[in-house]
Write a protein that holds these residues in place. Structure first.
Motif, PDB file in Angstrom:
ATOM      1  N   GLY A 179      12.449 -23.795 -24.914  1.00 53.11           N
ATOM      2  CA  GLY A 179      11.972 -24.739 -25.909  1.00 53.11           C
ATOM      3  C   GLY A 179      11.036 -24.182 -26.956  1.00 53.11           C
ATOM      4  N   MET A 180      10.965 -22.871 -27.103  1.00 50.52           N
ATOM      5  CA  MET A 180      10.096 -22.257 -28.108  1.00 50.52           C
ATOM      6  C   MET A 180      10.921 -21.867 -29.338  1.00 50.52           C
ATOM      7  N   GLU A 181      10.252 -21.777 -30.491  1.00 48.86           N
ATOM      8  CA  GLU A 181      10.934 -21.318 -31.685  1.00 48.86           C
ATOM      9  C   GLU A 181      10.896 -19.804 -31.754  1.00 48.86           C
ATOM     10  N   PRO A 182      11.821 -19.195 -32.492  1.00 53.19           N
ATOM     11  CA  PRO A 182      11.843 -17.732 -32.591  1.00 53.19           C
ATOM     12  C   PRO A 182      10.524 -17.180 -33.118  1.00 53.19           C
ATOM     13  N   ALA A 183      10.236 -15.942 -32.731  1.00 55.25           N
ATOM     14  CA  ALA A 183       8.943 -15.333 -33.054  1.00 55.25           C
ATOM     15  C   ALA A 183       8.726 -15.212 -34.552  1.00 55.25           C
ATOM     16  N   CYS A 184       9.784 -14.881 -35.304  1.00 51.33           N
ATOM     17  CA  CYS A 184       9.619 -14.692 -36.749  1.00 51.33           C
ATOM     18  C   CYS A 184       9.248 -15.996 -37.438  1.00 51.33           C
ATOM     19  N   ALA A 185       9.910 -17.092 -37.066  1.00 51.37           N
ATOM     20  CA  ALA A 185       9.594 -18.390 -37.664  1.00 51.37           C
ATOM     21  C   ALA A 185       8.194 -18.836 -37.279  1.00 51.37           C
ATOM     22  N   LYS A 186       7.791 -18.537 -36.053  1.00 52.19           N
ATOM     23  CA  LYS A 186       6.450 -18.922 -35.587  1.00 52.19           C
ATOM     24  C   LYS A 186       5.377 -18.191 -36.378  1.00 52.19           C
ATOM     25  N   ALA A 187       5.653 -16.947 -36.762  1.00 52.71           N
ATOM     26  CA  ALA A 187       4.650 -16.132 -37.435  1.00 52.71           C
ATOM     27  C   ALA A 187       4.619 -16.329 -38.940  1.00 52.71           C
ATOM     28  N   CYS A 188       5.650 -16.913 -39.543  1.00 51.77           N
ATOM     29  CA  CYS A 188       5.730 -17.020 -40.997  1.00 51.77           C
ATOM     30  C   CYS A 188       4.629 -17.941 -41.528  1.00 51.77           C
ATOM     31  N   PRO A 189       3.735 -17.443 -42.388  1.00 51.29           N
ATOM     32  CA  PRO A 189       2.601 -18.269 -42.830  1.00 51.29           C
ATOM     33  C   PRO A 189       2.947 -19.266 -43.934  1.00 51.29           C
ATOM     34  N   THR A 190       4.087 -19.119 -44.586  1.00 50.89           N
ATOM     35  CA  THR A 190       4.435 -20.013 -45.697  1.00 50.89           C
ATOM     36  C   THR A 190       5.602 -20.934 -45.384  1.00 50.89           C
ATOM     37  N   ASP A 191       6.112 -20.881 -44.160  1.00 51.03           N
ATOM     38  CA  ASP A 191       7.323 -21.635 -43.785  1.00 51.03           C
ATOM     39  C   ASP A 191       8.527 -21.189 -44.600  1.00 51.03           C
ATOM     40  N   SER A 192       8.532 -19.952 -45.033  1.00 51.86           N
ATOM     41  CA  SER A 192       9.726 -19.411 -45.675  1.00 51.86           C
ATOM     42  C   SER A 192      10.873 -19.365 -44.676  1.00 51.86           C
ATOM     43  N   ILE A 193      10.570 -19.020 -43.417  1.00 55.57           N
ATOM     44  CA  ILE A 193      11.563 -19.011 -42.339  1.00 55.57           C
ATOM     45  C   ILE A 193      11.423 -20.316 -41.570  1.00 55.57           C
ATOM     46  N   GLN A 194      12.438 -21.145 -41.654  1.00 58.93           N
ATOM     47  CA  GLN A 194      12.425 -22.438 -40.976  1.00 58.93           C
ATOM     48  C   GLN A 194      13.503 -22.446 -39.900  1.00 58.93           C
ATOM     49  N   PHE A 195      13.164 -22.968 -38.739  1.00 58.01           N
ATOM     50  CA  PHE A 195      14.060 -22.986 -37.591  1.00 58.01           C
ATOM     51  C   PHE A 195      14.285 -24.417 -37.143  1.00 58.01           C
ATOM     52  N   GLY A 196      15.525 -24.721 -36.719  1.00 54.21           N
ATOM     53  CA  GLY A 196      15.823 -26.050 -36.220  1.00 54.21           C
ATOM     54  C   GLY A 196      17.313 -26.284 -36.124  1.00 54.21           C
ATOM     55  N   PRO A 197      17.722 -27.534 -35.854  1.00 56.81           N
ATOM     56  CA  PRO A 197      19.143 -27.866 -35.839  1.00 56.81           C
ATOM     57  C   PRO A 197      19.777 -27.556 -37.192  1.00 56.81           C
ATOM     58  N   LEU A 198      20.933 -26.933 -37.168  1.00 58.08           N
ATOM     59  CA  LEU A 198      21.530 -26.419 -38.396  1.00 58.08           C
ATOM     60  C   LEU A 198      21.828 -27.519 -39.399  1.00 58.08           C
ATOM     61  N   ASP A 199      22.310 -28.663 -38.938  1.00 59.75           N
ATOM     62  CA  ASP A 199      22.631 -29.755 -39.860  1.00 59.75           C
ATOM     63  C   ASP A 199      21.381 -30.245 -40.590  1.00 59.75           C
ATOM     64  N   GLU A 200      20.281 -30.336 -39.869  1.00 58.90           N
ATOM     65  CA  GLU A 200      19.024 -30.764 -40.504  1.00 58.90           C
ATOM     66  C   GLU A 200      18.544 -29.727 -41.520  1.00 58.90           C
ATOM     67  N   LEU A 201      18.697 -28.453 -41.177  1.00 56.59           N
ATOM     68  CA  LEU A 201      18.271 -27.400 -42.095  1.00 56.59           C
ATOM     69  C   LEU A 201      19.099 -27.411 -43.376  1.00 56.59           C
ATOM     70  N   ARG A 202      20.390 -27.675 -43.256  1.00 56.16           N
ATOM     71  CA  ARG A 202      21.241 -27.710 -44.456  1.00 56.16           C
ATOM     72  C   ARG A 202      20.844 -28.863 -45.376  1.00 56.16           C
ATOM     73  N   GLU A 203      20.528 -29.999 -44.786  1.00 57.62           N
ATOM     74  CA  GLU A 203      20.081 -31.137 -45.592  1.00 57.62           C
ATOM     75  C   GLU A 203      18.747 -30.828 -46.270  1.00 57.62           C
ATOM     76  N   ARG A 204      17.836 -30.224 -45.522  1.00 60.60           N
ATOM     77  CA  ARG A 204      16.542 -29.853 -46.080  1.00 60.60           C
ATOM     78  C   ARG A 204      16.700 -28.832 -47.205  1.00 60.60           C
ATOM     79  N   ALA A 205      17.601 -27.888 -47.015  1.00 62.01           N
ATOM     80  CA  ALA A 205      17.814 -26.854 -48.023  1.00 62.01           C
ATOM     81  C   ALA A 205      18.406 -27.440 -49.303  1.00 62.01           C
ATOM     82  N   ALA A 206      19.345 -28.376 -49.175  1.00 66.81           N
ATOM     83  CA  ALA A 206      19.921 -29.005 -50.365  1.00 66.81           C
ATOM     84  C   ALA A 206      18.850 -29.751 -51.160  1.00 66.81           C
ATOM     85  N   ASN A 207      17.946 -30.424 -50.463  1.00 69.19           N
ATOM     86  CA  ASN A 207      16.850 -31.122 -51.152  1.00 69.19           C
ATOM     87  C   ASN A 207      15.925 -30.133 -51.854  1.00 69.19           C
ATOM     88  N   ARG A 208      15.690 -28.993 -51.228  1.00 74.98           N
ATOM     89  CA  ARG A 208      14.815 -27.986 -51.844  1.00 74.98           C
ATOM     90  C   ARG A 208      15.446 -27.416 -53.115  1.00 74.98           C
TER      91      ARG A 208
END
Length: 355
Positions: free
Chosen positions: A247-276
């Motif tokens: 239940g932990m997120e990958p180390a790179c996403a955990k360490a990213c200070p700007t949330d440039s690397i975002q981790f989660g369910p792929l469908d949610e990430l695609r929706e978030r990316a389209a909005n961005r």
């Protein structure tokens, strides 16, 4: 009698090898798989700190890779490899920066407006300022102007520091990683089963059963997989499979200070990316685009996709990646046809032979 046939999920495309398929994890034999997990890397807020590289190396006990500078930037890892599973690229460009509205980054700070106002008021002294310097006395001789400083902007005109139409150096920073393709050619060509699809839809290497054949290296359309020279085994990002399992997120996403690397369910990430992307376009950043988010592309969409601020080639990414095993079914059909034809011709030759 019940129908045990898997029903493809909406939006799933045909597997290039074996027809319609459900989500990758279900196709790999995980009927009760959780939602597919992945990465969305927003390069517009990447600051190039390389915290993701360090976190990846620390968690996965990856050896150092030489720390050799490219000679063209501050990039000291050069690219993805067996000992670099996360690589932060520094791409230097000279490109017009004008025409973009402020507040397009992670924090809505009006940096352009602040730069434009610099030196135009007593509250904002700076190069070209028309306000008295703190050390100047009324009626006294003003200090000598700073050589090379831009002149003060006349009243009602734009400051010479305003961004309209300017062209200057910019850095495009992007944290690259294995794409965890929907149609992964590395899986198709692995003869030992060392590469496998997890219940999270990711692709992982089992190094203990890798025989070092190297077939997967040229099969990857992104050039991600690499062999270590000591024993020839391949290594790449696992999307921290051991962390996902608890239940932990990958180390790179955990360490990213700007949330440039975002981790989660792929469908949610695609929706978030389209909005961005829509947000950036509305702010005047018309070059913003998604890469690897389309399930209809040549690899069926990536499990790790990106928001880019320029063409993919600028970042060293192929513009139209295609699974390299795409033509295998046709090749096997042609080979089978040729074999049948050869057998038929041989049989006919023996039948016509004089007795």
């Amino acid at each position: 009698m019940t129908d045990d046939t898997e029903t493809p999920v909406p939006g799933a495309r045909e597997n290039l090898l074996s027809g319609p398929q459900p989500e990758p994890a279900r196709a790999a034999g995980h009927p009760d798989a959780p939602p597919r997990m992945g990465f969305f890397t927003d390069t517009s807020v990447c600051i190039g700190c390389k915290a993701c590289e360090v976190a990846c190396k620390e968690w996965n006990a990856i050896p150092e890779d030489g720390l050799e500078l490219t000679g063209m930037s501050y990039d000291n890892t050069q690219g993805l490899g067996a000992d670099t599973w996360r690589h932060v690229a520094f791409i230097e460009q000279r490109k017009p920066l004008g025409g973009q509205e402020p507040g397009v980054g992670h924090e809505s700070v009006d940096v352009f407006a602040a730069a434009g106002a610099l030196g135009t008021s007593p509250s904002s002294p700076g190069p070209g300022s028309t306000a008295p310097a703190p050390g100047d006395q009324p009626g006294g001789k003003p200090d000598a102007p700073d050589d090379g400083a831009p002149p003060a902007a006349p009243a009602g005109e734009i400051s010479p520091l305003a961004p309209e139409g300017r062209t200057e150096l910019r850095w495009l920073m992007s944290s690259d990683v294995c794409k965890h393709c929907t149609h992964a050619a590395c899986l198709d060509v692995c003869p030992t089963g060392s590469l496998f699809r997890t219940e999270f839809g990711t692709v992982v290497v089992q190094e203990d059963i890798c025989n070092g054949c190297g077939y997967c290296v040229p099969a990857c359309p992104y050039g991600v997989i690499d062999q270590r020279p000591d024993d020839g085994r391949v290594w790449k990002c696992t999307l921290c499979y051991d962390r996902l399992g608890v239940g932990m997120e990958p180390a790179c996403a955990k360490a990213c200070p700007t949330d440039s690397i975002q981790f989660g369910p792929l469908d949610e990430l695609r929706e978030r990316a389209a909005n961005r992307v829509a947000q950036l376009h509305s702010a005047g950043v018309t070059d913003a685009r998604l890469y690897g988010a389309d399930p209809g592309d040549g690899v069926g969409g990536d499990g790790a996709f990106f928001l880019l601020l320029d063409e993919p080639e600028v970042y060293g990414l192929p513009p139209d990646p295609v699974v390299t095993t795409r033509d295998l079914p046709a090749m096997w059909r042609h080979a089978a046809t040729a074999a049948v034809s050869l057998v038929a011709l041989t049989a006919a030759a023996f039948a016509r032979r004089p007795r």
